[in-house]
Design a protein around this motif. Structure first.
Motif, mmCIF file in Angstrom:
data_model
loop_
_atom_site.group_PDB
_atom_site.id
_atom_site.type_symbol
_atom_site.label_atom_id
_atom_site.label_comp_id
_atom_site.label_asym_id
_atom_site.label_seq_id
_atom_site.Cartn_x
_atom_site.Cartn_y
_atom_site.Cartn_z
ATOM 1 N N PRO A 1 0.894 -1.122 0.026
ATOM 2 C CA PRO A 1 0.058 0.055 -0.071
ATOM 3 C C PRO A 1 0.919 1.350 -0.162
ATOM 4 N N LEU B 1 -6.228 -2.691 -4.897
ATOM 5 C CA LEU B 1 -5.556 -2.051 -3.701
ATOM 6 C C LEU B 1 -5.895 -0.391 -3.876
ATOM 7 N N LEU C 1 -8.175 1.890 -1.203
ATOM 8 C CA LEU C 1 -7.459 3.134 -0.340
ATOM 9 C C LEU C 1 -8.347 4.037 -0.562
ATOM 10 N N THR D 1 -8.190 3.989 5.588
ATOM 11 C CA THR D 1 -6.797 4.084 4.892
ATOM 12 C C THR D 1 -5.815 4.856 5.745
ATOM 13 N N ARG E 1 -4.763 2.596 8.527
ATOM 14 C CA ARG E 1 -4.111 1.659 7.948
ATOM 15 C C ARG E 1 -2.577 1.767 7.431
ATOM 16 N N LEU E 2 -2.419 2.956 6.711
ATOM 17 C CA LEU E 2 -0.914 3.508 6.359
ATOM 18 C C LEU E 2 -0.333 3.937 7.639
#
Length: 327
Positions: free
Chosen positions: A59, A119, A123, A130, A133-134
């Motif tokens: 990602p 993906l 996102l 997102t 997650r990132l």
């Protein structure tokens, strides 16, 4: 195609250096996916191989096009001159979801096929998720890839800032900027950077953040878009000796270069120490050790930090390379 940053009189008063563990983590992640960056980091790559294999960095890599935009919300300018990673990652977690979605979409558009990939769609579909997650992934990358070596990295970066701060006092901003990197030129209040993208920007009184970086080599990394303060990350001095390990004794060659006393002090600093501790270890007068430490620090081979009433000295990576016989 160069990009240009135009300075006004207020911008000259708002330029600053910063050291950023978050930016260094971003560039470490990017380096793993960029073989052209591996030359200076073979030792690090061998050591972190297993840890890197345990991370799903796809990602982040999707938002790091070879040419083009990387989301600003993922790499905001450092909060201060030396903000801890915890403060920087907290700023990412607090990003505005809608602004982050637009910024993410712009980055995906710079990688062919990324926006339409599963993906990429994921996102964009839930920007709040997102962000978290990132941020979680960057935090995991920090702990696995960068934090174990951060004292060594920080020493090099702070030595770079100290060196260039002295040069700023000597030659002024217009003289300093071209010294930071061969791609920088200064003329009549405009900084021109020889890069692959064309961009013209008036700084409009917001100044410029300058960040030395270990992992950005050989690139200059930039960020300009509002509301962020314009930022340039440039390759730090001394990375050629970054991963060289000390041998534990002063070589004859080092003695010839530095003199016996300074070579002994540099070699003895296999771990941070005070002037008094070094004097006791080397059986030298504290005044002599203090003079040697000052000379070595001014040469960019040591950095010093105050802890309470003590000042600890430690070698920079350049000092490590010299002490070990590296070049």
């Amino acid at each position: 195609m160069p990009f240009q940053l135009r300075f006004g009189k207020d911008d000259l008063l708002r330029c600053r250096f910063a050291v950023s563990p978050l930016w260094e983590t971003q560039e470490a992640v990017r380096t793993l996916n960029r073989p052209d960056r591996h030359g200076y980091h073979a030792g690090w790559l061998r050591r972190i191989r297993a840890a890197a294999e345990g991370l799903d960095l796809a990602p982040l890599w999707l938002l790091m096009p070879r040419q083009g935009h990387t989301p600003d919300w993922l790499s905001p300018p450092p909060i201060g001159p030396a903000a801890p990673f915890e403060e920087e990652i907290a700023a990412i977690r607090g990003a505005d979801p809608e602004a982050a979605r637009d910024d993410t979409a712009r980055a995906l558009a710079d990688t062919p096929g990324a926006s339409g990939s599963a993906l990429g769609r994921a996102l964009l579909a839930d920007p709040s998720r997102t962000i978290q997650r990132l941020a979680d992934l960057l935090e995991a990358a920090w702990h696995a890839l960068v934090e174990p070596d951060w004292p060594r990295l920080r020493a090099l970066l702070e030595a770079d800032v100290a060196f260039h701060s002295r040069r700023l006092a000597e030659v002024g901003l217009g003289g300093l900027l071209p010294e930071l990197d061969r791609r920088f030129t200064w003329n009549s209040g405009t900084l021109t950077v020889d890069a692959r993208a064309e961009h013209v920007r008036d700084l409009d009184g917001r100044g410029l953040v300058l960040i030395p970086s270990v992992f950005s080599w050989p690139d200059v990394v930039s960020g300009f878009d509002p509301p962020w303060q314009p930022t340039l990350a440039y390759p730090a001095r001394g990375i050629g000796g970054l991963w060289t390990e000390p041998t534990g004794r002063a070589s004859d060659a080092l003695v010839r270069i530095l003199g016996r006393g300074r070579a002994a002090v540099l070699t003895a600093l296999d771990e941070p120490a005070t002037t008094t501790a070094l004097a006791h270890r080397l059986r030298l007068a504290p005044s002599s050790v203090s003079a040697h430490l000052s000379a070595l620090r001014e040469a960019g081979l040591l950095v010093s930090r105050r802890y309470g009433h003590q000042v600890l000295y430690e070698r920079t990576p350049l000092g490590i390379a010299l002490a070990s016989g590296g070049t």
